[in-house]
Motif scaffolding. Structure first.
Motif, PDB file in Angstrom:
ATOM      1  N   ILE A   1       2.549   6.310  -7.195  1.00 24.06           N
ATOM      2  CA  ILE A   1       1.425   7.228  -7.689  1.00 24.06           C
ATOM      3  C   ILE A   1       1.825   8.663  -7.923  1.00 24.06           C
ATOM      4  O   ILE A   1       1.952   9.451  -8.810  1.00 24.06           O
ATOM      5  CB  ILE A   1       0.120   6.883  -7.284  1.00 24.06           C
ATOM      6  CG1 ILE A   1      -0.647   5.688  -7.566  1.00 24.06           C
ATOM      7  CG2 ILE A   1      -0.876   8.082  -7.640  1.00 24.06           C
ATOM      8  CD1 ILE A   1      -1.625   5.309  -6.636  1.00 24.06           C
TER       9      ILE A   1
ATOM     10  N   ASP B   1       1.075   4.122  -3.084  1.00 26.85           N
ATOM     11  CA  ASP B   1       0.645   5.494  -2.670  1.00 26.85           C
ATOM     12  C   ASP B   1       2.254   6.405  -3.317  1.00 26.85           C
ATOM     13  O   ASP B   1       2.016   7.320  -3.938  1.00 26.85           O
ATOM     14  CB  ASP B   1       0.688   5.668  -1.351  1.00 26.85           C
ATOM     15  CG  ASP B   1      -0.630   5.291  -0.982  1.00 26.85           C
ATOM     16  OD1 ASP B   1      -1.721   5.052  -1.980  1.00 26.85           O
ATOM     17  OD2 ASP B   1      -0.880   5.112   0.236  1.00 26.85           O
TER      18      ASP B   1
ATOM     19  N   HIS C   1      -3.481  -2.063  -4.971  1.00 32.87           N
ATOM     20  CA  HIS C   1      -3.572  -0.716  -4.537  1.00 32.87           C
ATOM     21  C   HIS C   1      -3.692   0.690  -5.630  1.00 32.87           C
ATOM     22  O   HIS C   1      -4.141   1.637  -5.475  1.00 32.87           O
ATOM     23  CB  HIS C   1      -2.525  -0.370  -3.649  1.00 32.87           C
ATOM     24  CG  HIS C   1      -2.582  -1.353  -2.361  1.00 32.87           C
ATOM     25  ND1 HIS C   1      -3.360  -1.361  -1.463  1.00 32.87           N
ATOM     26  CD2 HIS C   1      -1.875  -2.402  -2.065  1.00 32.87           C
ATOM     27  CE1 HIS C   1      -3.459  -2.276  -0.562  1.00 32.87           C
ATOM     28  NE2 HIS C   1      -2.338  -3.043  -0.913  1.00 32.87           N
TER      29      HIS C   1
ATOM     30  N   LYS D   1       0.834  -1.224   0.030  1.00 30.00           N
ATOM     31  CA  LYS D   1       0.079   0.145   0.013  1.00 30.00           C
ATOM     32  C   LYS D   1       0.739   1.397  -0.033  1.00 30.00           C
ATOM     33  O   LYS D   1       0.668   2.262  -0.923  1.00 30.00           O
ATOM     34  CB  LYS D   1      -0.789  -0.165   1.258  1.00 30.00           C
ATOM     35  CG  LYS D   1      -1.821   1.395   1.565  1.00 30.00           C
ATOM     36  CD  LYS D   1      -3.058   1.058   0.903  1.00 30.00           C
ATOM     37  CE  LYS D   1      -3.778   2.427   1.218  1.00 30.00           C
ATOM     38  NZ  LYS D   1      -3.579   3.865   0.655  1.00 30.00           N
TER      39      LYS D   1
ATOM     40  N   ALA E   1      -6.841   3.314  -6.594  1.00 33.70           N
ATOM     41  CA  ALA E   1      -6.595   4.634  -6.599  1.00 33.70           C
ATOM     42  C   ALA E   1      -6.926   4.996  -8.187  1.00 33.70           C
ATOM     43  O   ALA E   1      -6.716   6.294  -8.610  1.00 33.70           O
ATOM     44  CB  ALA E   1      -5.027   5.103  -6.471  1.00 33.70           C
TER      45      ALA E   1
END
Ligand SMILES: [Zn+2]
Length: 405
Positions: free
Chosen positions: A93, A90, A117, A86, A121
């Motif tokens: 991205i 993040d 994940h 996770k 998103a």
């Protein structure tokens, strides 16, 4: 007589030994009770260093397809990995500015534990997973997944069908592919000209510094540094532009690579890790020094009529004893607290295993401690050996003889 193996990266003959750990069965080849009387297949665990390109490697005695085709490890079974995944998604991205218009393709995507994940998103995802049963688990959770073993051709086929990706992820797979050039070509085929490939793998420098013998096994074909991974990626037109140092798997690298036409200048971090690797070259002979120091000690003890017994029968002890070719003429026996091991013999070396009481009965002059990572605990347990002047011998990270009691 076998032929001289060739470097899987540059093709040069592999003359130089990095470390020769002797013969060993495949680490995933667990032997069930009913097969104990059958012959066991051993392969050389002889790690070579290519002097031309510096890739540290084991020849492939088993094919990658064989290893990965019914791979039983499901990443989602580990909570810490799911959490790590996770944070990773993040961070990527954010860093690579991935949007709903982007595609993330992951190689060796397992059960989709990472891609879920990105998908959550709003980023489009594609998994490429060689094990059909594992790919099925990913599809069951809605992660689009192709069952494929990545090479130059399959990379092109996948890109033609699904499009090239903005971000290609290859975590903990690069070290396990026998055809490292074909795999790199597959990565290049999968990524857009302006996209980014990230790879994670255990860092050779950490293995050497921390003497991580137990990370050497047959399914781990390449022991990568930033230098050699950069050279492997460069054969496919990918340039390393940045690197992170991670704590996972005893010390890993996360490498960022881009197609060379859009690569740009590598960061200072890349230069710093490369410089540190160059300085670490001198660590490799330390592995041989452990062996020569231990053998010299045991031979001298034998000449002087001093008795030496072992303590413990851990897996890492078997690697060490097989690596050092130590048999019962130099180490008469070992002891272990586990009743399961008592009365048996160490694999390969056939050194007998007794209950710990044997030490007090035979009063050896020296006790070689095989689980050297538990030195404090074992020093306390064996303090009674001081009553007859017995000393402990610790082989790793360097030979040390300590008095107890
Ligand atoms: Zn080479």
């Amino acid at each position: 007589m076998s032929t001289m193996p060739q470097c899987r990266l540059c093709g040069a003959p592999l003359i130089h030994t990095f470390v020769d750990l002797g013969m060993s069965p495949l680490c995933e080849s667990y032997v069930p009770q009913e097969q104990l009387d059958e012959a066991e297949v051993f392969y050389p665990l002889h790690v070579r260093l290519c002097e031309a390109c510096l890739l540290v490697q084991l020849p492939a005695y088993v094919s990658g397809e064989q290893i990965f085709s019914d791979y039983a490890y499901f990443s989602s079974y580990s909570d810490s990995w799911v959490e790590h995944a996770k944070r990773y998604a993040d961070a990527m991205i954010d860093r690579l500015q991935l949007t709903s218009a982007s595609l993330v393709t992951e190689v060796a995507s397992n059960d989709g534990y990472l891609l879920q994940h990105f998908q959550a998103a709003g980023v489009a995802v594609l998994g490429v997973e060689p094990a059909a049963n594992v790919a099925e688990a990913a599809r069951a959770r809605g992660i689009r997944t192709e069952v494929q073993f990545l090479g130059a051709d399959t990379g092109q086929q996948i890109a033609a069908r699904y499009g090239q990706a903005d971000h290609v992820v290859a975590n903990n797979v690069f070290a396990h592919v026998p055809d490292i050039r074909g795999f790199a070509a597959g990565l290049r085929a999968l990524v857009k000209d302006e996209g980014t490939v990230t790879l994670e793998f255990p860092h050779l420098m950490r293995l050497i510094e921390r003497r991580q013998y137990d990370t050497i096994y047959h399914e781990h074909f390449s022991y990568l540094s930033l230098l050699t991974s950069s050279r492997a990626l460069a054969t496919a037109g990918l340039r390393v532009v940045d690197v992170d140092e991670l704590d996972t798997h005893g010390g890993s690298l996360r490498v960022y690579a881009r197609p060379e036409e859009n690569g740009g200048e590598p960061t200072e971090r890349v230069k710093a890790v490369l410089a540190a690797e160059e300085a670490a070259q001198g660590f490799a002979p330390a592995v041989l020094k452990i062996k020569s120091d231990l053998l010299r000690f045991l031979l001298t003890a034998a000449e002087q009529g001093h008795s030496v017994a072992g303590y413990g029968a851990p897996g890492k002890g078997n690697t060490l004893l097989n690596h050092c070719s130590i048999r019962s003429d130099l180490l008469s026996y070992t002891v272990d607290r586990s009743p399961v091991k008592q009365g048996k013999f160490l694999p390969g070396t056939h050194i007998p295993i007794y209950a710990p009481e044997r030490l007090a009965e035979t009063r050896p002059d020296y006790i070689l401690v095989l689980p050297w990572n538990l030195r404090e605990e074992i020093s306390r347990q064996l303090s009674y050996a001081g009553s007859w002047g017995g000393k402990l011998v610790l082989p790793i990270p360097e030979l040390e003889i300590i008095s107890v009691g």
